[in-house]
Enzyme design. Sequence first.
Site, short mmCIF file in Angstrom:
data_model
loop_
_atom_site.label_atom_id
_atom_site.label_comp_id
_atom_site.label_asym_id
_atom_site.label_seq_id
_atom_site.Cartn_x
_atom_site.Cartn_y
_atom_site.Cartn_z
N GLY A 1 27.18 -33.40 -38.38
CA GLY A 1 27.99 -34.15 -39.48
C GLY A 1 29.33 -34.35 -39.62
N SER B 1 26.84 -34.50 -33.87
CA SER B 1 27.73 -35.75 -33.77
C SER B 1 27.32 -36.38 -32.48
CB SER B 1 29.17 -35.44 -34.07
OG SER B 1 29.50 -34.85 -35.47
N GLU C 1 23.03 -26.40 -31.36
CA GLU C 1 23.75 -27.46 -32.47
C GLU C 1 24.81 -26.39 -32.95
OE1 GLU C 1 21.47 -30.64 -34.35
OE2 GLU C 1 20.98 -29.04 -35.31
N ASN D 1 16.55 -36.73 -36.14
CA ASN D 1 16.19 -35.82 -37.37
C ASN D 1 16.77 -36.50 -38.43
OD1 ASN D 1 16.12 -33.85 -39.40
ND2 ASN D 1 17.64 -32.50 -38.37
N TRP D 2 15.91 -36.97 -39.26
CA TRP D 2 16.16 -38.08 -40.29
C TRP D 2 16.90 -37.26 -41.53
CZ3 TRP D 2 12.07 -42.26 -41.29
CH2 TRP D 2 11.84 -43.10 -39.95
N LYS D 3 16.68 -35.72 -41.50
CA LYS D 3 16.90 -34.97 -42.61
C LYS D 3 16.41 -35.69 -43.81
CE LYS D 3 20.94 -33.12 -39.95
NZ LYS D 3 22.40 -32.94 -40.08
N GLY E 1 21.36 -36.56 -35.72
CA GLY E 1 21.32 -36.73 -37.15
C GLY E 1 21.51 -38.02 -37.56
N HIS F 1 16.65 -24.95 -38.05
CA HIS F 1 17.92 -25.97 -38.33
C HIS F 1 19.15 -25.18 -39.23
CE1 HIS F 1 20.70 -29.14 -39.24
NE2 HIS F 1 20.05 -29.74 -38.36
N GLU G 1 20.90 -26.06 -41.21
CA GLU G 1 20.92 -26.44 -42.73
C GLU G 1 19.88 -25.42 -43.31
OE1 GLU G 1 20.58 -30.39 -42.43
OE2 GLU G 1 22.95 -30.68 -41.48
P1 13P Z 1 24.53 -35.31 -36.75
O1 13P Z 1 23.98 -36.06 -35.60
O2 13P Z 1 24.43 -36.14 -38.16
O3 13P Z 1 25.83 -34.54 -36.77
O4 13P Z 1 23.46 -34.16 -37.21
C1 13P Z 1 23.02 -33.43 -36.33
C2 13P Z 1 21.94 -32.55 -36.58
O5 13P Z 1 21.85 -31.82 -37.49
C3 13P Z 1 20.70 -32.87 -36.00
O6 13P Z 1 19.58 -32.02 -36.27
#
Ligand code: 13P
Length: 250
Positions: free
Chosen positions: A173, A212, A167, A9-11, A233, A95, A97
């Site tokens: 993060g 993470s 998640e 997931n590149w966000k 992520g 998600h 976020e």
């Molecule tokens: P990280 O791997 O940066 O913690 O992010 C996880 C995430 O939100 C994947 O969707």
Amino acid sequence: MRRKLVVGNWKMYGSLESNKKLLEAVVEGLRDYRNADYVICVPHPYLCQAQTILQGTNIAWGGQNMHQYEAGAFTGSVAPHMLTDFGCTHVIIGHSERREMAHESDALIAAKFESAVRARLTPILCVGETREEHEAGKAHEVVGHQLDAVLERVGIANFAKGVLAYEPVWAIGTGKSASPDKAQSMHAFLRYRIAKHDRKAASELRIIYGGSVKVTNAAKLLAQPDIDGALVGSASLVAEQFILICRAAN
Ligand code: 13P
């Protein structure tokens, strides 16, 4: 036997130039690793680029969100068929976020899940508790509720067409993933809850872990009996790291 699945997931990261290098490196690094499935979810403007570079490879691509309706006056939104027009096979739904920043409710997420299935996209449904909920001992209650909201709307047969991602928000993060034991226990709980609707569907559903996931912890997480893959992520933005995580799944 459930096949492992690693989703990047590149966000909201990337550029035409950096994506090209990253995607080409990942294609090269995973060419001979065909015992697991890989998906990269890119920002919408880069879907055409992902399609151009990834088509014909063993890596699929997807969106990070979509609207629940097919079309309409919804400025800034992307419809399910717009993802499939660009070859997407998957879409991330719910998600944390988006639950937090875009105030996406359980009801909206359930509607999106349903639309994704209708568009023949595989929804990757994210569930997970916040730090406060975790510390208050409410993780199972919260996650169970998020799961039920979708299951009740779409029914087990449609639910089984998706992928579930646990998640924990406190692990995203932060560099601090859930321990393999803790993640395993939540995955087992989720599978048990789904098994109450349909045991076969529960035993076949892929439940992946996100929060993470790094090169250093991927193998241990992926070795847990109910962890069928990873939603990655920040480590998905670094070719060498993403490749090693995918190889651990392979
Ligand atoms: P990280 O791997 O940066 O913690 O992010 C996880 C995430 O939100 C994947 O969707």
